[in-house]
Design an enzyme around this catalytic site. Structure first.
Site, short mmCIF file in Angstrom:
data_model
loop_
_atom_site.label_atom_id
_atom_site.label_comp_id
_atom_site.label_asym_id
_atom_site.label_seq_id
_atom_site.Cartn_x
_atom_site.Cartn_y
_atom_site.Cartn_z
N GLU A 101 0.82 -1.22 0.00
CA GLU A 101 0.00 0.00 0.00
C GLU A 101 0.85 1.27 0.00
O GLU A 101 0.35 2.36 0.21
CB GLU A 101 -0.95 -0.02 1.21
CG GLU A 101 -1.88 -1.24 1.20
CD GLU A 101 -2.94 -1.23 2.29
OE1 GLU A 101 -2.93 -0.34 3.17
OE2 GLU A 101 -3.80 -2.14 2.26
N GLU A 215 -10.77 -2.72 15.68
CA GLU A 215 -11.54 -3.96 15.52
C GLU A 215 -11.34 -4.87 16.74
O GLU A 215 -12.08 -5.80 16.97
CB GLU A 215 -11.09 -4.72 14.27
CG GLU A 215 -11.84 -4.35 13.01
CD GLU A 215 -11.78 -2.87 12.69
OE1 GLU A 215 -10.67 -2.37 12.43
OE2 GLU A 215 -12.83 -2.22 12.74
N THR A 271 -9.55 5.15 16.14
CA THR A 271 -8.12 5.20 15.81
C THR A 271 -7.87 6.11 14.60
O THR A 271 -8.68 6.22 13.70
CB THR A 271 -7.59 3.78 15.52
OG1 THR A 271 -8.49 3.12 14.65
CG2 THR A 271 -7.47 2.99 16.81
N ASP A 336 -18.82 0.26 11.49
CA ASP A 336 -17.41 0.38 11.11
C ASP A 336 -17.22 1.49 10.07
O ASP A 336 -16.35 1.40 9.21
CB ASP A 336 -16.87 -0.97 10.58
CG ASP A 336 -15.35 -0.97 10.37
OD1 ASP A 336 -14.67 -0.14 11.00
OD2 ASP A 336 -14.86 -1.79 9.57
#
Ligand code: CA
Length: 725
Positions: A101, A215, A271, A336
Site C-alpha cells: 500500500e 476492531e 483510531t 465500522d
C-alpha cells in the site's frame, strides 16, 4: 554551513584567479555576492520545501505530495496524446507477496518505499537499483492483531531523515543517505492490540503518527514526536477514557458527555490510522478518526449518544495538539464507518464564491465538503448507493438515518456500504485543472447482526457483530447474485455541484489509489492486475498495462533530468482480499509485490513469477457431529475469517486451510492454533481465546468445508472464467 562553504569557494577562486595572473582583478558584482551569501543552505526537506512543493514539481516530498494532499502532479510531459507510449522503465522486486500500500517519497533522485513487514527500501529513482534497505525486525506475531493485512502506506522525509511506523507500534528515524537507524521509539502500549499501518506526516518538525486496532479494542490517539530527538511532544486522544481517571483536556470532557456505559473498558476505538492534511495559512492539522470499538454501539455505549470523536474529522493546532473544531460524519456509528479516509484540501468555487474547503469521501458513502477554517458543513451527497441513511440534513449537519439500519438484533441487517466502505483507504485525487475529485469507489454489502453472548476476547476481533451472519452465501444462485452486487469504479466527482461527471466500471471492488496530473491524465491500478491511464475530462481509457498482481497502492509522478516518470507499487492485499478474495473472484493473485516505474518510450518487461504455490493436501473425511461443525463455523467466523477468508477459502495471501496438511493431524493443528508453532510467520497462538474443544471444532468445520460441495472447484472455476487476461 553551505552558505559559508560558498563564501570560501568564492574566496579561493578569487585567490586562484589572482595567482594565475589574471590580467585584471575580478570584480564581483555586489548584488551577486549578496545573493550568494544570502542563499539559504540546502536543508533537504523542511517545512518551506513542502509548503512550496510546486516549486519542485519533480519531487514527491510528502504522502499526498503537498500538505493539502491533493495527489495532483503539476508535471504534464506525459499527457492525453502521448500516454499511449508509456512503457516500463524499471521494476523493483519487494520480495513479498502480501498487500503493498506504499506511496513512494522521491527526493534528490532517491525513492523511498515500504514493503510488507515494514521493510524500507531506498532506490535510485532513475534505475530502481537498491541503495539501502532497512528491516526493523518487527514482531511478526502482531499480524494477528491487524485487521487488514500486514501493510504499510509509506515513509516520511524531513531534514535528511526517513521516518516509518511499524506494525509493532514503533516510530523509527533513519539516516536518509545510509539507512542507519537514528532513533526508535515505542508509540503504543504493546499489551493492547495496537498496530501502525499509516504513513507519518511531518509538520513544523513534529512527526505525526496514529495507530490502528479498533476492531480489537483500543483507544485511538495521534502523537507528535520531535523529528530530531524522537521525544514525544504531545498526544491527542480521540475518545474519552474512564472519567474517574480525569480528562486530558476540555475536548475529552466535552466528548465524554456523548458516551454511555463503560466504553473505556474496550477502549472505545476512534483510531487515527491513515488520513491527515495540513493548512499552513490557517495553521490547522486535520485528522480522520475511525470507527467505534466494539462496532456494535449497543455494547459500546448502551442508550446511544454521538460518541465523539468517532467517525469525525478533527482540526488540531499542530504545535500543541489542541482541539479546534470537529465534524462528525456518522454520529453513534455502529457499522465500522470510519472517517479515516483520505482528506483533501482545496480552494474551489461554490455558488460563485471561492471557498477554502476540506473534502472527504469516507466509508459511509457520502461526499462531504466542509469549510476548513470553521468545520461548517457546506454540502454532502452520497457518491455511492447508501441504505443506512437517506441524506444529510443541512440544518443540523447530521445524517437522516434509516432507523432499521441499526441492526437491532440477531436477524441479519443487509446494508450498503458494508464495513469495507464505499471508499476505503485507497487515496483519491483532486485535479485543480478539471475541478474533479477522482474516487476509487466500491460497493461491498454486508449483513450486520448481533453476536450472541458477546464476550470480550483478550485478543482477536471484538466487534460485537456476528460475522457468520455477514458471511457470503455459498449456494450458486445467491453467490452469483451477490457477486453481481460487488462493484468497483473510478468515479470522477464534481465537489462543487456534488454530482458524478463520469465513472469507469472495474472488474470488481477494492481497486488502487489515484493520481491526476497536469497532462490531464488520471492513473489508477485495479484488483484484476492492471495499471491504466484515463482522460481526466472524459474517463476514456488511454493506456493499460498488465501488472501480474492486483494494485491497491496509489501512483506518483516525478521528474529527473527533464524526464517525467510515473510509479506505482503492485501487490494484491488488504481486508477485502483476505476476507472475500477466495470466494468472490477478484481477478488477482498473490504474487510478488513490486515497484513499477514507467516512462515514455520505454519497453521493459516484467519477469514472470508463479503465484506462491501451496501443496494441496486431500482433506480427511468429515466425521464430526453437526453440532461440532456448527460450533466450529461460529468460532471460525469470529477468529479466522478475517485472515483465512470466508468458508476457509483464502485468496492465496494466507494459507488456504482447505488444503492444509494440518487438518489430518489434531496434534499438529493444536500446536499451531493453540501453541503458536507458526508465530514467526504471523499466526499467533489463540491460547486463552479458544480452548481445545474450540480449536478442534474449527478443525471439524474446515474439514467439512473442504469436503463440501461448495468446494474450491466451483470457486476456482468461476474465478478462472471471470478473470481478465
Ligand atoms: Ca475499522
Amino acid at each position: 554551513m553551505k552558505a559559508a562553504a560558498i563564501r570560501i569557494l568564492f574566496a579561493s577562486s578569487f585567490v586562484s584567479l589572482t595567482a594565475c595572473g589574471a590580467p585584471t582583478a575580478p570584480s564581483i558584482d555586489d548584488a551577486v555576492l549578496r545573493a550568494f551569501n544570502a542563499a539559504p543552505a540546502p536543508t533537504g526537506v523542511d517545512a518551506a520545501a513542502i509548503i512550496n512543493a510546486d516549486a519542485t514539481p519533480g519531487e514527491w516530498l510528502t504522502h499526498g505530495r503537498t500538505y493539502d494532499e491533493q495527489r495532483y502532479s503539476p508535471l504534464g510531459a506525459i499527457n492525453t496524446d502521448n500516454v499511449k507510449d508509456l512503457g516500463l522503465a524499471w521494476s523493483f522486486d519487494l520480495g513479498v507477496s502480501r498487500g503493498i500500500e506504499t506511496t513512494p517519497i522521491v527526493h534528490d533522485g532517491v525513492m523511498y518505499v515500504t514493503g510488507s513487514w515494514n521493510i524500507v527500501h531506498a532506490l535510485d529513482a532513475r534505475t530502481g537499483a537498491e541503495i539501502w534497505s532497512f528491516d526493523p525486525q518487527v514482531d511478526r506475531s502482531r499480524a494477528s492483531v491487524m485487521c487488514c493485512d500486514i501493510v504499510n502506506r509509506g515513509v516520511a522525509i524531513w531534514d535528511g531523515k526517513i521516518f516509518t511506523g511499524t506494525i509493532d507500534g514503533r516510530l523509527i528515524a533513519l539516516d536518509a543517505k545510509s539507512g542507519a537507524k537514528l532513533w526508535d521509539v515505542l508509540t503504543v502500549d504493546l499489551t493492547k492490540p495496537y498496530s501502525i499501518t499509516g504513513a507519518p506526516r511531518i509538520v513544523k518538525g513534529k512527526v505525526l503518527i496514529g495507530n490502528g486496532g479498533a476492531e480489537f479494542g483500543v483507544r485511538g490517539y495521534l502523537s507528535a514526536y520531535d523529528a530530531d530527538s524522537g521525544d514525544m511532544l504531545w498526544r491527542f486522544h480521540t475518545v474519552p477514557g474512564n472519567p474517574a481517571d480525569g480528562f486530558e483536556n476540555a475536548a475529552m470532557e466535552m466528548a465524554a458527555k456523548t458516551w454511555n456505559g463503560e466504553w473505556w473498558k474496550l477502549g472505545g476505538g476512534g483510531t487515527v490510522w491513515d488520513s491527515m492534511a495540513y493548512d499552513p495559512a490557517l495553521d490547522l492539522l486535520y485528522i480522520g478518526v475511525g470507527n467505534g470499538s466494539p462496532w456494535n454501539q449497543r455494547l459500546r455505549s448502551p442508550g446511544g449518544g454521538d460518541n465523539l470523536f468517532l467517525s469525525s474529522i478533527v482540526a488540531l493546532k499542530p504545535d500543541t495538539g489542541a482541539y479546534v473544531w470537529h465534524y462528525q460524519t456518522t454520529p453513534g456509528e455502529t457499522w465500522d464507518y470510519t472517517a479515516t479516509q483520505h482528506i483533501i484540501l482545496a480552494d474551489i468555487e461554490i455558488d460563485g464564491a471561492p471557498r477554502k474547503v476540506l473534502m472527504q469521501a469516507p466509508k459511509n458513502g457520502f461526499f462531504y465538503v466542509l469549510d476548513r477554517a470553521t468545520g461548517e458543513l457546506l454540502s454532502a451527497k452520497n457518491f455511492a448507493p447508501v441504505t443506512w441513511a437517506t441524506g444529510v440534513d443541512m440544518k443540523t449537519g447530521r445524517p437522516i438515518e434509516n432507523p432499521a439500519a441499526r441492526w437491532p438484533g440477531s436477524a441479519p441487517s443487509f446494508q450498503l456500504p458494508g464495513p469495507l466502505g464505499a471508499h476505503n483507504w485507497h487515496p483519491m485525487s483532486f485535479s485543480p485543472r478539471t475541478g474533479l475529485v477522482y474516487i476509487p469507489a466500491s460497493e461491498i454489502p454486508f449483513a450486520f447482526a448481533d453476536q450472541p453472548d458477546f464476550k470480550v476476547k483478550k485478543s482477536g476481533w471484538n466487534t460485537g457483530a456476528e460475522f457468520l451472519a455477514g458471511s457470503l452465501p455459498t449456494d450458486e444462485a445467491t453467490h452469483k447474485a451477490l457477486r453481481a452486487m460487488m462493484k468497483g469504479r473510478l468515479l470522477a466527482w464534481d465537489p462543487a455541484k456534488q454530482e458524478a461527471r463520469w465513472s469507469v466500471e472495474h472488474f470488481g471492488p477494492w481497486n488502487g489509489g489515484v493520481l491526476s496530473t497536469a497532462g490531464d491524465v488520471v492513473f489508477q491500478g485495479t484488483s484484476d492486475a492492471h495499471f491504466a491511464a484515463y482522460d481526466a475530462a472524459s474517463g476514456g481509457k488511454l493506456w493499460d498495462y498488465f501488472t501480474q498482481t492486483g494494485v491497491v497502492a496509489a501512483p506518483i509522478a516525478y521528474e529527473l533530468d527533464g524526464e517525467e516518470y510515473v510509479t506505482v507499487a503492485s501487490g494484491w492485499g488488504g481486508a477485502y482480499a483476505l476476507i472475500a478474495g477466495g470466494i468472490i473472484p477478484t481477478g488477482s493473485e498473490a504474487k510478488v509485490g513490486r515497484v513499477l516505474t514507467f516512462r515514455l518510450g520505454s519497453s521493459g518487461e516484467l519477469p514472470q513469477i508463479a503465484p506462491p504455490a501451496q501443496a494441496k493436501a486431500a482433506p480427511p473425511p468429515s466425521t464430526a457431529s453437526a453440532e461440532t461443525i456448527a460450533a466450529g463455523a461460529l468460532a471460525y467466523a469470529a477468529n479466522c475469517t478475517v485472515c483465512h477468508g470466508e468458508h476457509a477459502m483464502s485468496s492465496g495471501l494466507t494459507p488456504n486451510l482447505r488444503y492444509s496438511p494440518l487438518l489430518a493431524d489434531a496434534a499438529l493443528w493444536k500446536s499451531v492454533v493453540l501453541d503458536g508453532a507458526r508465530k514467526e510467520l504471523g499466526m499467533m497462538s489463540f491460547n486463552g481465546i479458544l480452548d481445545e474443544a474450540g480449536a478442534e471444532a474449527i478443525r471439524a468445520y474446515v474439514i467439512n468445508e473442504a469436503n463440501s460441495n461448495r468446494d474450491a472447484a466451483y470457486y476456482e472455476a468461476i474465478a478462472g472464467t471471470e478473470k481478465k487476461p
